[in-house]
Design an enzyme around this catalytic site. Structure first.
Site, PDB file in Angstrom:
ATOM      1  N   ASN A   9       0.870  -1.175   0.000  1.00  0.00           N
ATOM      2  CA  ASN A   9       0.000   0.000   0.000  1.00  0.00           C
ATOM      3  C   ASN A   9       0.904   1.222   0.000  1.00  0.00           C
ATOM      4  OD1 ASN A   9      -1.786   2.044   0.522  1.00  0.00           O
ATOM      5  ND2 ASN A   9      -2.438   1.289   2.535  1.00  0.00           N
ATOM      6  N   LYS A  11       0.147   4.265  -0.372  1.00  0.00           N
ATOM      7  CA  LYS A  11      -0.489   5.461   0.227  1.00  0.00           C
ATOM      8  C   LYS A  11      -0.199   6.697  -0.628  1.00  0.00           C
ATOM      9  CE  LYS A  11      -0.325   3.239   4.662  1.00  0.00           C
ATOM     10  NZ  LYS A  11      -0.306   3.352   6.103  1.00  0.00           N
ATOM     11  N   HIS A  95      -9.672   1.232   4.794  1.00  0.00           N
ATOM     12  CA  HIS A  95      -8.393   1.402   5.502  1.00  0.00           C
ATOM     13  C   HIS A  95      -8.612   2.351   6.683  1.00  0.00           C
ATOM     14  CE1 HIS A  95      -4.305   2.600   6.389  1.00  0.00           C
ATOM     15  NE2 HIS A  95      -3.923   1.495   5.790  1.00  0.00           N
ATOM     16  N   GLU A  97      -6.996   4.747   7.747  1.00  0.00           N
ATOM     17  CA  GLU A  97      -6.803   6.174   7.441  1.00  0.00           C
ATOM     18  C   GLU A  97      -8.047   6.757   6.788  1.00  0.00           C
ATOM     19  OE1 GLU A  97      -3.051   5.505   5.469  1.00  0.00           O
ATOM     20  OE2 GLU A  97      -2.255   4.939   7.427  1.00  0.00           O
ATOM     21  N   GLU A 167      -5.738  -4.877  10.485  1.00  0.00           N
ATOM     22  CA  GLU A 167      -4.722  -3.858  10.700  1.00  0.00           C
ATOM     23  C   GLU A 167      -5.009  -3.110  12.004  1.00  0.00           C
ATOM     24  OE1 GLU A 167      -2.618  -2.799   6.767  1.00  0.00           O
ATOM     25  OE2 GLU A 167      -4.257  -1.407   7.048  1.00  0.00           O
ATOM     26  N   GLY A 173       2.124   2.277  10.738  1.00  0.00           N
ATOM     27  CA  GLY A 173       3.080   3.371  10.597  1.00  0.00           C
ATOM     28  C   GLY A 173       3.752   3.777  11.900  1.00  0.00           C
ATOM     29  N   SER A 213       3.055  -2.049  10.324  1.00  0.00           N
ATOM     30  CA  SER A 213       4.505  -2.077  10.567  1.00  0.00           C
ATOM     31  C   SER A 213       5.158  -3.407  10.201  1.00  0.00           C
ATOM     32  CB  SER A 213       4.820  -1.703  12.020  1.00  0.00           C
ATOM     33  OG  SER A 213       4.411  -0.374  12.282  1.00  0.00           O
TER      34      SER A 213
HETATM   35  P1  PGA Z   1       2.616   0.293   7.600  1.00  0.00           P
HETATM   36  O1  PGA Z   1       1.175   0.499   6.898  1.00  0.00           O
HETATM   37  O2  PGA Z   1       3.156  -1.001   7.094  1.00  0.00           O
HETATM   38  O3  PGA Z   1       3.428   1.480   7.154  1.00  0.00           O
HETATM   39  O4  PGA Z   1       2.379   0.274   9.066  1.00  0.00           O
HETATM   40  C1  PGA Z   1       0.308  -0.571   6.702  1.00  0.00           C
HETATM   41  C2  PGA Z   1      -0.987  -0.103   6.112  1.00  0.00           C
HETATM   42  O5  PGA Z   1      -1.461   0.973   6.488  1.00  0.00           O
HETATM   43  O6  PGA Z   1      -1.594  -0.789   5.261  1.00  0.00           O
END
Ligand code: PGA
Length: 251
Positions: A9, A11, A95, A97, A167, A173, A213
């Site tokens: 992803n 982003k 997601h 976010e 997640e 993140g 992460s």
């Molecule tokens: P990350 O993001 O691996 O940077 O924690 C995962 C995601 O949001 O899908």
């Protein structure tokens, strides 16, 4: 047997040149990896260029979101038809976010899931609890609410094509990763929710990814868990070596 799906992803990162360079680098690096499904989800403006750069490779392309209407006056939105037109196979939906920053409701996510399935695309439906929710001991409840709300009206046949990404919001993140045991526990819970509603046969084939992460150093132990069927990778999918470290760890 469920096939592992490792998806990147990207982003709101990279630009046109670096997206294409990353796609080209990955294309070379994955030649010979056949037993794992791999996908990248670039920002939508770069999907076409990335798809073109990946021509002839076994890396699929996905989008990070979609709107549920087919066409028309929806300024700023993209339809499933448009995503298919540029060669997408997957769509990340719900997601955290989008749930928390863009305030998307499970109702809206549900409309997007239905539209995605009707279009023959594969939704990667994200669910996950906040740190405060985990600490309050309501992780199960939160996941169930998101599961029920986002999958309302999805048929048994359609459900077989859904990918779920667990997640935990506190792990996205942040560098804080769920332990393999924590991931497995929630994945088992999600699989039993699928079994309750759609039957064991369906629950057995639905892939449940872990995200938050994930990097080469922690992915192997998580991906070895019996109910973890892949990873949704953010930060570590932005560099060829980091992403390949995860793939090479399990191939
Ligand atoms: P990350 O993001 O691996 O940077 O924690 C995962 C995601 O949001 O899908």
């Amino acid at each position: 047997m469920r096939r592992l799906l490792i998806a990147g992803n990207w982003k709101m990162n990279l630009n046109l040149a670096s997206s294409v360079a990353l796609a080209e680098g990955l294309k070379k690096a994955v030649a010979g990896v056949n037993d794992i499904e791999i996908a990248v989800c670039p920002p939508s403006v770069y999907i076409h260029a990335v798809k073109t750069a990946l021509a002839g490779s076994n890396i699929a392309v996905g989008a990070q979101d979609v709107y549920f209407e087919k066409e028309g006056a929806f300024t700023g939105e993209l339809s499933t038809e448009m995503l298919k037109d540029v060669g997408c196979r997957y769509v990340i939906l719900g997601h955290s976010e989008r749930r928390h920053i863009l305030h998307e409701s499970s109702e809206l996510i549900n409309q997007k899931v239905i539209a995605t399935l009707k279009a023959g695309l594969v939704p990667i439906l994200c669910v996950g609890e906040l740190l405060a929710e985990r600490e309050a001991g309501i992780t199960d409840l939160v996941i169930r609410r998101q599961f029920d709300g986002s999958l309302s009206g999805v048929t048994i046949e359609q459900m077989k094509n859904v990918v779920i990404a667990y997640e935990p919001v506190w792990a996205i993140g942040t560098g804080k990763v769920a332990t393999p045991e924590q991931a497995e526990e929630v994945h088992v819970g999600i699989r039993s929710m699928i079994a309750e509603r759609y039957g064991k046969d369906v629950a057995d084939v639905v892939r449940i990814q872990y995200g938050g992460s994930v990097k080469a150093e922690n992915s192997k132990d998580i991906l070895l868990k019996p109910n973890v069927d892949g990873a949704l990778v953010g930060g570590a999918s932005l560099k060829v070596d980091a992403f390949m470290g995860i793939i090479n760890g399990v191939k």
